[in-house]
Design a protein around this motif. Structure first.
Motif, PDB file in Angstrom:
ATOM      1  N   GLU A 178       0.912  -1.124   0.058  1.00 56.80           N
ATOM      2  CA  GLU A 178       0.040   0.036   0.132  1.00 56.80           C
ATOM      3  C   GLU A 178       0.794   1.197  -0.007  1.00 56.80           C
ATOM      4  O   GLU A 178       0.365   2.455  -0.794  1.00 56.80           O
ATOM      5  CB  GLU A 178      -1.098   0.038   1.167  1.00 56.80           C
ATOM      6  CG  GLU A 178      -1.959  -1.018   1.327  1.00 56.80           C
ATOM      7  CD  GLU A 178      -3.293  -0.588   0.473  1.00 56.80           C
ATOM      8  OE1 GLU A 178      -3.259   0.550   0.132  1.00 56.80           O
ATOM      9  OE2 GLU A 178      -4.044  -1.653   0.191  1.00 56.80           O
ATOM     10  N   SER A 179       2.050   1.151   0.644  1.00 57.58           N
ATOM     11  CA  SER A 179       2.977   2.453   0.967  1.00 57.58           C
ATOM     12  C   SER A 179       3.205   2.727  -0.395  1.00 57.58           C
ATOM     13  O   SER A 179       3.505   4.127  -0.477  1.00 57.58           O
ATOM     14  CB  SER A 179       4.141   2.095   1.504  1.00 57.58           C
ATOM     15  OG  SER A 179       4.746   1.027   1.232  1.00 57.58           O
ATOM     16  N   GLU A 180       3.504   2.058  -1.482  1.00 57.55           N
ATOM     17  CA  GLU A 180       3.893   2.522  -2.888  1.00 57.55           C
ATOM     18  C   GLU A 180       2.619   3.298  -3.322  1.00 57.55           C
ATOM     19  O   GLU A 180       3.090   4.265  -4.422  1.00 57.55           O
ATOM     20  CB  GLU A 180       4.305   1.389  -3.800  1.00 57.55           C
ATOM     21  CG  GLU A 180       5.467   0.985  -3.328  1.00 57.55           C
ATOM     22  CD  GLU A 180       6.109  -0.335  -4.390  1.00 57.55           C
ATOM     23  OE1 GLU A 180       5.885  -0.126  -5.594  1.00 57.55           O
ATOM     24  OE2 GLU A 180       6.791  -1.196  -3.987  1.00 57.55           O
ATOM     25  N   LEU A 181       1.384   2.978  -2.957  1.00 59.47           N
ATOM     26  CA  LEU A 181       0.580   3.771  -3.600  1.00 59.47           C
ATOM     27  C   LEU A 181       0.314   4.997  -2.923  1.00 59.47           C
ATOM     28  O   LEU A 181      -0.386   6.181  -3.253  1.00 59.47           O
ATOM     29  CB  LEU A 181      -0.934   2.900  -3.703  1.00 59.47           C
ATOM     30  CG  LEU A 181      -1.280   2.219  -4.879  1.00 59.47           C
ATOM     31  CD1 LEU A 181      -1.740   3.160  -5.883  1.00 59.47           C
ATOM     32  CD2 LEU A 181      -0.190   1.181  -5.318  1.00 59.47           C
ATOM     33  N   GLU A 182       0.564   5.217  -1.656  1.00 60.94           N
ATOM     34  CA  GLU A 182       0.474   6.411  -1.070  1.00 60.94           C
ATOM     35  C   GLU A 182       0.669   7.729  -1.161  1.00 60.94           C
ATOM     36  O   GLU A 182       0.014   8.769  -1.299  1.00 60.94           O
ATOM     37  CB  GLU A 182       1.054   6.286   0.576  1.00 60.94           C
ATOM     38  CG  GLU A 182       0.297   5.806   1.597  1.00 60.94           C
ATOM     39  CD  GLU A 182       0.886   5.377   2.705  1.00 60.94           C
ATOM     40  OE1 GLU A 182       1.907   6.075   3.317  1.00 60.94           O
ATOM     41  OE2 GLU A 182       0.593   4.431   3.419  1.00 60.94           O
ATOM     42  N   PRO A 183       2.060   8.141  -1.952  1.00 67.13           N
ATOM     43  CA  PRO A 183       2.352   9.129  -2.515  1.00 67.13           C
ATOM     44  C   PRO A 183       1.246   9.981  -3.520  1.00 67.13           C
ATOM     45  O   PRO A 183       1.271  10.961  -3.975  1.00 67.13           O
ATOM     46  CB  PRO A 183       3.625   9.008  -3.011  1.00 67.13           C
ATOM     47  CG  PRO A 183       4.123   7.798  -2.541  1.00 67.13           C
ATOM     48  CD  PRO A 183       3.081   6.957  -2.321  1.00 67.13           C
ATOM     49  N   PHE A 184       0.577   8.569  -4.204  1.00 65.97           N
ATOM     50  CA  PHE A 184      -0.217   9.154  -5.451  1.00 65.97           C
ATOM     51  C   PHE A 184      -1.576   9.369  -4.843  1.00 65.97           C
ATOM     52  O   PHE A 184      -2.368  10.137  -5.439  1.00 65.97           O
ATOM     53  CB  PHE A 184      -0.257   7.999  -6.370  1.00 65.97           C
ATOM     54  CG  PHE A 184       1.010   7.471  -6.970  1.00 65.97           C
ATOM     55  CD1 PHE A 184       1.724   8.498  -8.221  1.00 65.97           C
ATOM     56  CD2 PHE A 184       1.920   6.694  -6.449  1.00 65.97           C
ATOM     57  CE1 PHE A 184       2.823   8.030  -8.534  1.00 65.97           C
ATOM     58  CE2 PHE A 184       3.235   6.578  -7.004  1.00 65.97           C
ATOM     59  CZ  PHE A 184       3.641   7.204  -8.131  1.00 65.97           C
ATOM     60  N   ASN A 185      -2.056   8.721  -3.874  1.00 69.11           N
ATOM     61  CA  ASN A 185      -3.370   8.759  -3.236  1.00 69.11           C
ATOM     62  C   ASN A 185      -3.612  10.121  -2.131  1.00 69.11           C
ATOM     63  O   ASN A 185      -4.782  10.197  -1.984  1.00 69.11           O
ATOM     64  CB  ASN A 185      -3.536   7.635  -2.290  1.00 69.11           C
ATOM     65  CG  ASN A 185      -4.588   6.313  -3.322  1.00 69.11           C
ATOM     66  OD1 ASN A 185      -5.246   6.992  -4.263  1.00 69.11           O
ATOM     67  ND2 ASN A 185      -4.122   5.009  -3.078  1.00 69.11           N
ATOM     68  N   ASN A 186      -2.705  10.621  -1.807  1.00 68.07           N
ATOM     69  CA  ASN A 186      -2.645  11.825  -0.934  1.00 68.07           C
ATOM     70  C   ASN A 186      -2.061  12.946  -1.629  1.00 68.07           C
ATOM     71  O   ASN A 186      -1.006  12.868  -2.099  1.00 68.07           O
ATOM     72  CB  ASN A 186      -1.807  11.235   0.237  1.00 68.07           C
ATOM     73  CG  ASN A 186      -2.394  10.076   1.068  1.00 68.07           C
ATOM     74  OD1 ASN A 186      -3.697  10.127   1.406  1.00 68.07           O
ATOM     75  ND2 ASN A 186      -1.826   8.970   1.099  1.00 68.07           N
ATOM     76  N   ASP A 187      -2.770  13.871  -1.333  1.00 68.02           N
ATOM     77  CA  ASP A 187      -2.272  15.228  -2.099  1.00 68.02           C
ATOM     78  C   ASP A 187      -1.282  15.938  -1.056  1.00 68.02           C
ATOM     79  O   ASP A 187      -0.933  15.440   0.076  1.00 68.02           O
ATOM     80  CB  ASP A 187      -3.587  16.228  -1.984  1.00 68.02           C
ATOM     81  CG  ASP A 187      -3.960  16.724  -0.776  1.00 68.02           C
ATOM     82  OD1 ASP A 187      -4.077  16.258   0.179  1.00 68.02           O
ATOM     83  OD2 ASP A 187      -4.049  18.293  -0.786  1.00 68.02           O
ATOM     84  N   TRP A 188      -0.616  17.052  -1.635  1.00 68.95           N
ATOM     85  CA  TRP A 188       0.539  17.747  -1.042  1.00 68.95           C
ATOM     86  C   TRP A 188       0.203  18.399   0.432  1.00 68.95           C
ATOM     87  O   TRP A 188       1.003  18.163   1.252  1.00 68.95           O
ATOM     88  CB  TRP A 188       0.710  19.108  -1.872  1.00 68.95           C
ATOM     89  CG  TRP A 188       2.161  19.441  -1.388  1.00 68.95           C
ATOM     90  CD1 TRP A 188       3.354  19.250  -2.073  1.00 68.95           C
ATOM     91  CD2 TRP A 188       2.441  20.797  -0.524  1.00 68.95           C
ATOM     92  NE1 TRP A 188       4.298  20.086  -1.518  1.00 68.95           N
ATOM     93  CE2 TRP A 188       3.854  20.866  -0.631  1.00 68.95           C
ATOM     94  CE3 TRP A 188       1.566  21.538   0.156  1.00 68.95           C
ATOM     95  CZ2 TRP A 188       4.251  21.909   0.065  1.00 68.95           C
ATOM     96  CZ3 TRP A 188       2.224  22.467   0.752  1.00 68.95           C
ATOM     97  CH2 TRP A 188       3.575  22.634   1.063  1.00 68.95           C
ATOM     98  N   MET A 189      -0.973  18.693   0.711  1.00 70.58           N
ATOM     99  CA  MET A 189      -1.185  18.897   2.183  1.00 70.58           C
ATOM    100  C   MET A 189      -1.801  17.930   2.994  1.00 70.58           C
ATOM    101  O   MET A 189      -1.944  18.245   4.353  1.00 70.58           O
ATOM    102  CB  MET A 189      -2.658  19.950   2.040  1.00 70.58           C
ATOM    103  CG  MET A 189      -2.143  21.130   1.227  1.00 70.58           C
ATOM    104  SD  MET A 189      -3.705  22.313   0.896  1.00 70.58           S
ATOM    105  CE  MET A 189      -4.776  21.422   0.051  1.00 70.58           C
ATOM    106  N   ASN A 190      -1.913  16.833   2.530  1.00 74.44           N
ATOM    107  CA  ASN A 190      -2.308  15.594   3.286  1.00 74.44           C
ATOM    108  C   ASN A 190      -3.713  15.925   3.793  1.00 74.44           C
ATOM    109  O   ASN A 190      -4.073  15.389   4.788  1.00 74.44           O
ATOM    110  CB  ASN A 190      -1.276  15.031   4.233  1.00 74.44           C
ATOM    111  CG  ASN A 190      -1.565  13.740   4.564  1.00 74.44           C
ATOM    112  OD1 ASN A 190      -1.904  12.818   3.872  1.00 74.44           O
ATOM    113  ND2 ASN A 190      -1.181  13.256   5.963  1.00 74.44           N
ATOM    114  N   LYS A 191      -4.537  16.217   2.854  1.00 77.30           N
ATOM    115  CA  LYS A 191      -5.960  16.813   3.063  1.00 77.30           C
ATOM    116  C   LYS A 191      -6.756  16.054   2.187  1.00 77.30           C
ATOM    117  O   LYS A 191      -7.825  15.783   2.879  1.00 77.30           O
ATOM    118  CB  LYS A 191      -6.075  18.266   2.980  1.00 77.30           C
ATOM    119  CG  LYS A 191      -7.586  18.632   3.090  1.00 77.30           C
ATOM    120  CD  LYS A 191      -7.764  20.476   2.656  1.00 77.30           C
ATOM    121  CE  LYS A 191      -8.962  20.685   3.126  1.00 77.30           C
ATOM    122  NZ  LYS A 191      -9.016  22.269   2.561  1.00 77.30           N
TER     123      LYS A 191
END
Ligand code: FAD
Ligand code: MLT
Ligand code: ZN
Length: 506
Positions: A57-70
């Motif tokens: 899942e961690s490999e998908l995280e940067p793509f699934n979450n925006d810059w603000m983590n909002k």
């Protein structure tokens, strides 16, 4: 005088799963779809948590979450095509299968447009990062959409050209993302908007057709200028794969100065005076209020002026000049600074004039570091608005007082209400820094802020776009007839509603 210093395998799922909520017409990516994607892309261009070889899942995280983590998506699959043909093949397949797609560039967008609302397929342009051509006579650059803005600036430098767009996210954002958001940034005052500098686009339409409008013509009045529709449409009408853009000759001399002002009321007279005296060499006029300046210092974005010198300063302005003759430009800037300091009622308290490239960069680092400083301080609610210049401070103050009256200016709720932005473009960044993103704070801010903007006949988005954040508020800036035509255009290009669903349109 002026202070100068350095500052496991499971059975193949063939029946498509339907969306539970928002997009009943759209399907999730299945193993059957992956079988197809594997035929056209190498393994390194596919990241998926689906069987038979799920990535963590961690490999998908940067793509699934925006810059603000909002904003958070739940996509199972990211594809990284290398060519326009690959993008086209993927999009055609998704259109036939009714699979939602999110085009993603550098994922630096600030309105949640670049991450899925649910589990749409993410198409990242990161592997499309080649300069296709550059003409050093005309200054026309043609590049893949996935080129990072900074790398394009670096490419142009030895040719003595500059990119007509600059912004704090330049190290990560992509030209395709910039075009799709119609990013404004720090140089709009000098070079104008991308609607003017972009000469042509190559776009993969929602049915997979490649719309080739990658012309390099300064003048082309041959009917409807279709490319303009894609500039600022936030990936809702197609995927930009190539951009042709007019770059600018590099200025021979650049200078900047950070000015401390005793009160906000001085900003506009100062802007008028700076425009009058610097005229053609003025290239940026950026506003920073005291609170956000202090946050920048607190979070290590540099210190332009000593603490004693900034005592009593209510706000700061960063002025940049770019011209063709160093001596002439410095003379103009110095005489402006002298006249400002020697005036009977000075508009400024003090200032720092950069005297080396390092100082020049460090003054800009303060301005460009504001976004990061605010994010380090807490969770920012970001309102990127156009309002009359006279109202900049009023909007910030009224919003703060409103939050106070709601009992929210306290620990555990809102920490700061700050303002900064592109005075030259009438664009204020109103940032409300909270301890957490909560329904309580959001309810206090919306529609309050949008009503305020409407009262001043402003825009709810000057440059960041609508994304998912402001779809419900679009009507504050676009009337019913305009929204109706926007919906018809969307329907025409994307009848199945697969491209960036849930974005821009209510
Ligand atoms: P993403 O964030 O990946 O995407 C943005 C939108 O464009 C999404 O809707 C996405 O679906 C779509 N998109 C992306 N690529 C494509 C493509 N190839 N084809 C079709 N659609 C696509 N904005 C400003 O206007 N001015 C600023 O000064 C500014 N400064 C910033 C500073 C910081 C520190 C940060 C984090 C953001 C800033 N932004 C600014 C916001 C942001 O809009 C820009 O950073 C940039 O334009 C987004 O580009 P990106 O490649 O990251 O796009
Ligand atoms: C800026 O001008 O710094 C950007 O638009 C980002 C922001 O609003 O924080
Ligand atoms: Zn901005």
């Amino acid at each position: 005088m002026f202070l100068v210093r350095s500052v496991s395998r499971t059975p193949v799922l063939r029946a498509p799963r339907r969306w539970a909520h928002s997009f009943p017409q759209l399907n999730s990516v299945t193993e059957h779809d992956l079988d197809y994607f594997r035929k056209i892309l190498p393994p390194s261009a596919i990241i998926t948590t689906l069987p038979p070889n799920p990535s963590p899942e961690s490999e998908l995280e940067p793509f699934n979450n925006d810059w603000m983590n909002k904003y958070h998506g739940k996509s199972t699959t990211v594809l990284k095509p290398r060519t326009t043909k690959e993008v086209s093949d993927i999009v055609k397949w998704c259109n036939d299968r009714h699979i939602g797609i999110v085009p993603q560039g550098g994922n630096t967008g600030l309105v949640g447009g670049s991450v899925p609302v649910k589990d749409e397929l993410i198409i990242s342009l990161a592997n499309m990062s080649k300069v296709r051509s550059f003409d050093d006579v005309s200054g026309i650059l043609v590049a893949d959409a996935g080129c990072i803005l900074q790398s394009l600036s670096d490419y142009l430098a030895p040719h003595n050209y500059v990119f007509p767009l600059d912004l704090g996210a330049k190290g990560s954002c992509q030209i395709g993302g910039n075009v799709s958001t119609n990013a404004g940034g720090l140089r709009l005052l000098r070079y104008g908007s991308l609607h003017g500098t972009v000469l042509g686009l190559e776009v993969v339409l929602p049915d997979g057709t490649v719309l080739d409008q990658l012309t390099s013509l300064r003048k082309d009045n041959t009917g409807y200028d279709l490319k303009q529709l894609f500039i600022g449409s936030e990936g809702t009408l197609g995927i930009v794969t190539g951009v042709s853009i007019l770059t600018a000759p590099a200025p021979q001399a650049t200078n900047n100065v950070m000015l401390a002002l005793p009160k906000f009321e001085n900003v506009l007279p100062l802007f008028k005076e700076v425009k009058r005296q610097l005229s053609e060499i003025l290239s940026a006029f950026e506003f920073i209020d005291r609170r956000v300046y202090d946050l920048a210092i607190k979070h290590g974005q540099g210190r332009a002026l000593d603490a004693e010198e900034t005592e009593g300063a209510e706000c700061f302005v960063l002025v940049e000049t770019s011209g063709g003759n160093r001596e002439h430009d410095e003379q103009k800037l110095n005489s402006l600074l002298e006249s400002l300091m020697e005036a009977d009622e000075p508009l400024i308290n003090t200032g720092v004039l950069a005297t080396s490239p390092a100082q020049f960069a460090s003054l800009w680092a303060i301005r460009e570091g504001l976004t990061e400083a605010v994010s380090k301080e807490g969770k920012p609610y970001k309102y990127d608005i156009s309002v009359p210049l006279q109202k900049f401070q009023e909007v910030v103050d009224i919003t703060r007082e409103h939050l106070r009256s709601e009992g929210l200016m306290r620990e555990g709720a809102v920490r700061h209400v700050v303002g900064y932005g592109h005075v030259g473009d009438g664009n204020l960044h109103l940032n409300v820094v909270a301890d957490a993103y909560t329904p309580e704070v959001e309810a206090a801010l919306e529609p309050f802020v949008y009503e305020l903007v409407a009262k001043y006949n402003g825009s709810i988005s000057a440059e960041h776009g609508i994304g998912v954040m402001k779809t419900h508020a679009l009507h504050y800036s676009k009337n019913a007839v305009s929204i109706d035509w926007m919906k018809k255009i969307k329907q025409l290009f994307d009848p199945n509603g697969i491209i960036n669903p849930g974005k821009v349109l209510p």
